[in-house]
Design a protein around this motif. Structure first.
Motif, PDB file in Angstrom:
ATOM      1  N   VAL A   1       0.704  -1.196  -0.186  1.00 52.21           N
ATOM      2  CA  VAL A   1      -0.095  -0.142   0.120  1.00 52.21           C
ATOM      3  C   VAL A   1       0.822   1.236   0.135  1.00 52.21           C
ATOM      4  CG1 VAL A   1      -1.777   1.355   1.487  1.00 52.21           C
ATOM      5  CG2 VAL A   1      -1.974  -1.201   1.027  1.00 52.21           C
ATOM      6  N   VAL A   2       1.763   1.122   0.801  1.00 50.50           N
ATOM      7  CA  VAL A   2       2.926   2.348   0.796  1.00 50.50           C
ATOM      8  C   VAL A   2       3.469   2.798  -0.615  1.00 50.50           C
ATOM      9  CG1 VAL A   2       5.074   3.335   1.694  1.00 50.50           C
ATOM     10  CG2 VAL A   2       3.583   2.593   3.020  1.00 50.50           C
ATOM     11  N   PHE A   3       3.815   1.640  -1.366  1.00 55.12           N
ATOM     12  CA  PHE A   3       4.418   1.564  -2.626  1.00 55.12           C
ATOM     13  C   PHE A   3       3.263   2.355  -3.707  1.00 55.12           C
ATOM     14  CE2 PHE A   3       8.296  -0.825  -3.324  1.00 55.12           C
ATOM     15  CZ  PHE A   3       8.486  -0.630  -1.869  1.00 55.12           C
TER      16      PHE A   3
ATOM     17  N   LYS B   1       0.731   4.173  -2.819  1.00 58.69           N
ATOM     18  CA  LYS B   1       0.488   5.557  -2.199  1.00 58.69           C
ATOM     19  C   LYS B   1       1.510   6.583  -2.996  1.00 58.69           C
ATOM     20  CE  LYS B   1      -2.031   5.672   2.067  1.00 58.69           C
ATOM     21  NZ  LYS B   1      -2.064   6.085   3.535  1.00 58.69           N
ATOM     22  N   ALA B   2       2.785   5.730  -3.193  1.00 63.39           N
ATOM     23  CA  ALA B   2       4.000   6.639  -3.863  1.00 63.39           C
ATOM     24  C   ALA B   2       3.907   6.691  -5.338  1.00 63.39           C
ATOM     25  CB  ALA B   2       5.306   6.226  -3.012  1.00 63.39           C
ATOM     26  N   ASP B   3       2.843   6.091  -5.757  1.00 64.36           N
ATOM     27  CA  ASP B   3       2.611   5.779  -7.528  1.00 64.36           C
ATOM     28  C   ASP B   3       3.746   4.748  -7.979  1.00 64.36           C
ATOM     29  OD1 ASP B   3       0.553   7.539  -7.596  1.00 64.36           O
ATOM     30  OD2 ASP B   3       1.805   9.342  -7.487  1.00 64.36           O
ATOM     31  N   LYS B   4       4.117   3.751  -7.063  1.00 64.88           N
ATOM     32  CA  LYS B   4       5.166   2.699  -7.581  1.00 64.88           C
ATOM     33  C   LYS B   4       4.162   1.470  -7.556  1.00 64.88           C
ATOM     34  CE  LYS B   4       8.597   5.459  -7.198  1.00 64.88           C
ATOM     35  NZ  LYS B   4       9.055   6.220  -8.380  1.00 64.88           N
TER      36      LYS B   4
ATOM     37  N   ALA C   1       0.565   3.071   5.783  1.00 64.54           N
ATOM     38  CA  ALA C   1      -0.163   2.577   4.727  1.00 64.54           C
ATOM     39  C   ALA C   1      -1.709   2.648   4.765  1.00 64.54           C
ATOM     40  CB  ALA C   1       0.255   1.008   4.568  1.00 64.54           C
ATOM     41  N   PHE C   2      -2.218   2.425   6.089  1.00 67.27           N
ATOM     42  CA  PHE C   2      -3.557   2.436   6.330  1.00 67.27           C
ATOM     43  C   PHE C   2      -3.988   3.540   7.101  1.00 67.27           C
ATOM     44  CE2 PHE C   2      -2.114  -2.050   6.155  1.00 67.27           C
ATOM     45  CZ  PHE C   2      -2.690  -2.450   4.983  1.00 67.27           C
TER      46      PHE C   2
END
Length: 128
Positions: free
Chosen positions: A27-29, A31-34, A106-107
């Motif tokens: 999710v973090v990836f 969110k960072a457009d990865k 992430a959440f």
């Protein structure tokens, strides 16, 4: 018999714990457009994390040098925290307690602001 049950419970706990961590990184990836799948590939995921935090890719080589790797890993996590608008304390949390801070990142309501937390080249303002 009790040892087998304890072993199974421990295994299930560990697998659940790992699933939460993997989902958090995914999710973090995203969110960072990865691509989220990049979080599953060893070494490449570290490279992508360096890029999310606006660190040079060659820092990945520093990860293999004892003691120097502490600087590189700390800088990577601090960069990720800044990219999500968080401070140095959050960066330390990502580094030292990733199983707590990555799920929160992430959440939670944190959003990716861009390199250095500036919101990209427009300073967080929508471009026309």
């Amino acid at each position: 018999m009790a040892e087998n049950i304890l072993s199974m419970v421990s295994l299930l706990f560990a697998l659940g714990f790992m699933a939460i961590i993997l989902a958090s990184f995914w999710v973090v990836f995203e969110k960072a457009d990865k691509p989220g799948w990049a979080s599953l590939i060893p070494i490449y995921n570290t490279y992508v994390m360096l890029k999310i935090g606006d660190n040079p890719g060659w820092y990945l080589l520093l990860m293999f040098i004892p003691l120097v790797n502490l600087y590189a890993v700390g800088k990577m996590h601090l960069g990720i925290a800044k990219a999500f608008g968080k401070g140095i304390g959050w960066g330390a949390g990502l580094w030292l307690l990733p199983f707590v801070f990555y799920p929160m990142l992430a959440f939670g309501d944190a959003s990716y602001l861009g390199h250095g937390g500036s919101g990209g080249s427009t300073g967080g303002q929508p471009s026309i």
